[in-house]
Write an enzyme that holds these catalytic residues in place. Structure first.
Site, PDB file in Angstrom:
ATOM      1  N   GLU A 283       0.822  -1.207   0.000  1.00  0.00           N
ATOM      2  CA  GLU A 283       0.000   0.000   0.000  1.00  0.00           C
ATOM      3  C   GLU A 283       0.865   1.270   0.000  1.00  0.00           C
ATOM      4  OE1 GLU A 283      -2.959   0.643   3.295  1.00  0.00           O
ATOM      5  OE2 GLU A 283      -4.331  -0.155   1.810  1.00  0.00           O
ATOM      6  N   HIS A 304       8.102 -27.373  -1.112  1.00  0.00           N
ATOM      7  CA  HIS A 304       7.436 -28.457  -1.844  1.00  0.00           C
ATOM      8  C   HIS A 304       6.247 -27.925  -2.632  1.00  0.00           C
ATOM      9  CE1 HIS A 304       9.624 -31.786   0.268  1.00  0.00           C
ATOM     10  NE2 HIS A 304       9.927 -30.751   1.015  1.00  0.00           N
ATOM     11  N   LYS A 418     -14.636   0.581  -3.941  1.00  0.00           N
ATOM     12  CA  LYS A 418     -15.703   0.948  -3.005  1.00  0.00           C
ATOM     13  C   LYS A 418     -16.784   1.747  -3.720  1.00  0.00           C
ATOM     14  CE  LYS A 418     -12.532   1.345   0.931  1.00  0.00           C
ATOM     15  NZ  LYS A 418     -11.972   2.253   1.946  1.00  0.00           N
TER      16      LYS A 418
END
Lengths: 433, 433
Positions: A283, A304, A418
């Protein structure tokens, strides 16, 4: 010992020592910009001196409230998202259970998952519960919805008055819906400082209250951070400021085409500290086309899984290892008659010893595969080491942002989804979906 | 419905529909290579027909053993790493608790964490426990060490004979240390087929036994996978084979400089399926400098963390969303008097509805920020959908590997760190550390 050590091993595909040294003047300038408050985002530099300037009284208040809550509750639900979530979660997961006198701490309001909430309510049945809701505005969708539901649950369980006693609010000093609501209902409140952004707020009441409630010694935490603050702010010379060196190398590697930083650990306890770091770095730096992609792995599990890619995939990556100098608990490897699995050569050794050799073997193997690396070593899983780590990364990421030429303290890109969501949800004043 | 839908939205920075169509002949060739077994790694194509060719008898045997174990046990510890770990864990986390008649399933042997093992032993106190150890060779360090410790614990608790009854081994048909050991001790065994590599083994006994023990309907799982197998193997035409289209787009985007694929979900239940996918993709494609970096995020949590980076960071990334068509449980948003948080406009809606609007808003926002995307929609969290997802990704990743020109079935890069580690640990025959 709370000091953090930084080693690096960048030969071949990385930076030369000479190239690193050449970054010192630029780092010195950014250090001045940061410490003199003359750069972009300079109204959000409160985090810089939180460890040294937080007085005894506010810490005592937090401890007092944490104590009162734990006297009447088995569990605290900490409600928040982003910077109001990850710091406390990182700290509690790093220090592990068994912190003395602490409550169970659960987290909510950091997603919109029905399963998560339903499981939480199932779990809380039969427990005495208190809530800390953490939100600057009080209107962020996720924590506001979770608070609606948990407050309703508390009132149904305890009635209005007792529910109000069990709710503590961490919010703006004077503005915002949550502050108004808290005043109207008489909830106790703690203040999110105006000059501290979410992802830099763990050493404010945002992180400190849930940590204290979970049993963490927040004075030791702040003392570790204070020592790291003193180190980082004294000088930007690489040999005495490992956070500055870490920032410089990240920036240098980015300029050489390393676009992905993998924060790697061999200890699951670091998991949420890695998540906290991803927000802090992503951010702060990910804007204007800049920013390393912050990824995390847990070895040996991920050897792995992603180990093949790291060893032989595209060479656009470097690794930063988080290492613990001192192990925690001790498990010894037993001897077996006839050695059916061929592991008797390890008998009498500890699992931790094998884990650390896996780390050394991995670092060398990946370097041979042209993956430059750094290693950040902390002494042990202590509150002081945690405080030092928080500050180390905050300083380093702010520094990297300035080196990259961006404002490390804003987040202009988080509003668009948003806006779209509010329109789709038919929020008043947002136009039609 | 077990079918998987795939949408894509690649305008602007991605691929045009024309560019996608131009990939069809190459995909057709790779499909032939795969289905005719004429390509690199063709001795590891057993996974291709596991769903259709697994007879009733082996499934009945797995169900029978799972039933017997659950009659004497509260918990199964499944010991394995990589492909012997992630598939079962992905399935159990996707389907959630409450699978009927299932045991608690714990995992071990997937790391060298003392804390993880010590916490597990603490948790097992007072429970009746059985163990499934999954390892082709039996000498992989992590699972072998965990099995030493858990076997010792079982023997101390139950004595030799009863411990042996509580241990089930999944290993090679005839070779290897674990097979020999199992024969000597009389452990029940299941076979890891020779032609199925670890990361493609979830639909073999490797994944099926722990899933069955956890209460998953493995016949429904295999039926979902079988339907997906039929779809994928019938044709490589994009309009009828979404897995082929997904592979083509991934390959096309990689060639356009998109080096990171973010597998994104709005449901925490997908967490370990994302981890399983990371191994599948990373280990199959990450070689010879090739391979997308497989990353994962959990939104909305990570919108408040990595969202800024995705919206405005370097444009070397695309997103693949995992979407659920039908929600699970239901939580409704209550109305509040005076609307103190401004959320009454959502009252009466469900949390899941808000979550899905967040998904739609995010996808549109990131696309506007020049992040191409695909969306994989599954009907619900059912065993059949899970089986379909497993097969979908296995086919798609094998296809992508062939498109990239690598052998998707080997993992030459995972040995080097082990070699270093063995030397440091002083393993006999490895030279000095």
């Amino acid at each position: 010992m709370t000091s953090i050590e930084l080693d690096h091993d960048l030969i071949r595909e990385g930076l030369s020592e000479e190239e690193i040294r050449a970054l010192q003047p630029e780092v010195d300038r950014c250090h001045q910009t940061l410490t003199q408050g003359s750069g972009a985002g300079n109204s959000f530099l409160g985090w810089l001196h939180l460890p040294s300037r937080t007085a005894d009284k506010p810490l005592a208040d937090i401890e007092q409230v944490a104590r009162e809550l734990s006297e009447c509750s088995d569990a605290l639900v900490s409600i928040g998202i982003g910077g109001s979530y990850l710091g406390a979660r990182a700290g509690l997961s790093f220090l592990g259970k068994g912190a003395e006198g602490g409550m169970e701490v659960h987290f909510a309001g950091h997603n919109l998952s029905t399963d998560h909430l339903a499981d939480l309510f199932d779990h809380l049945e039969g427990q005495d519960v208190c809530v800390n809701v953490i939100s600057k505005s009080g209107t962020t969708t996720e924590p506001a919805l979770a608070f609606r539901l948990l407050r309703q649950w508390l009132i149904a369980r305890y009635g209005d008055r007792e529910a109000a006693r069990r709710i503590v609010v961490t919010t703006d000093r004077e503005k915002g819906a949550l502050k108004q609501w808290a005043d109207a209902e008489g909830y106790r409140t703690f203040v999110i400082p105006d000059d501290v952004g979410g992802r830099f707020s763990v050493l404010s009441p945002v992180g400190l209250l849930p940590l204290a409630a979970g049993g963490v010694d927040i004075r030791a935490l702040m003392e570790g951070a204070r020592q790291q603050e003193a180190l980082a702010l004294a000088t930007s010379a690489f040999e005495r400021n490992p956070a500055a060196l870490y920032a410089a190398i990240r920036h240098g590697l980015r300029k050489k085409g390393k676009t992905i930083e993998i924060l790697a650990t061999f200890h699951p306890a670091f998991h949420y500290l890695q998540e906290w770091w991803k927000q802090l770095a992503g951010e702060s730096e990910g804007k204007e086309g800049q920013g390393l992609f912050p990824a995390s792995v847990e070895y040996t599990t991920d050897l792995h899984s992603l180990g093949q890619w790291v060893q032989e995939g595209p060479r656009n990556v470097f690794e930063t290892f988080l290492r613990l100098a001192a192990p925690g608990r001790r498990i010894e490897i037993p001897t077996l008659q006839n050695d059916p699995d061929g592991l008797n050569y390890l008998a009498g050794q500890t699992i931790d010893h094998v884990n650390d050799q896996a780390f050394l073997g991995t670092r060398a193997a990946h370097l041979e595969g042209n993956v430059p690396n750094m290693t950040i070593t902390v002494a042990r899983r202590s509150p002081a080491a945690l405080g030092a780590l928080f500050y180390f990364f905050e300083y380093a990421v702010a520094m990297t942002g300035y080196l990259m030429g961006v404002n490390p303290f804003d987040q202009p890109g988080v509003e668009l989804y948003k806006k779209n969501m509010f329109r789709l949800l038919g929020k008043p004043g947002q136009g039609k979906g």
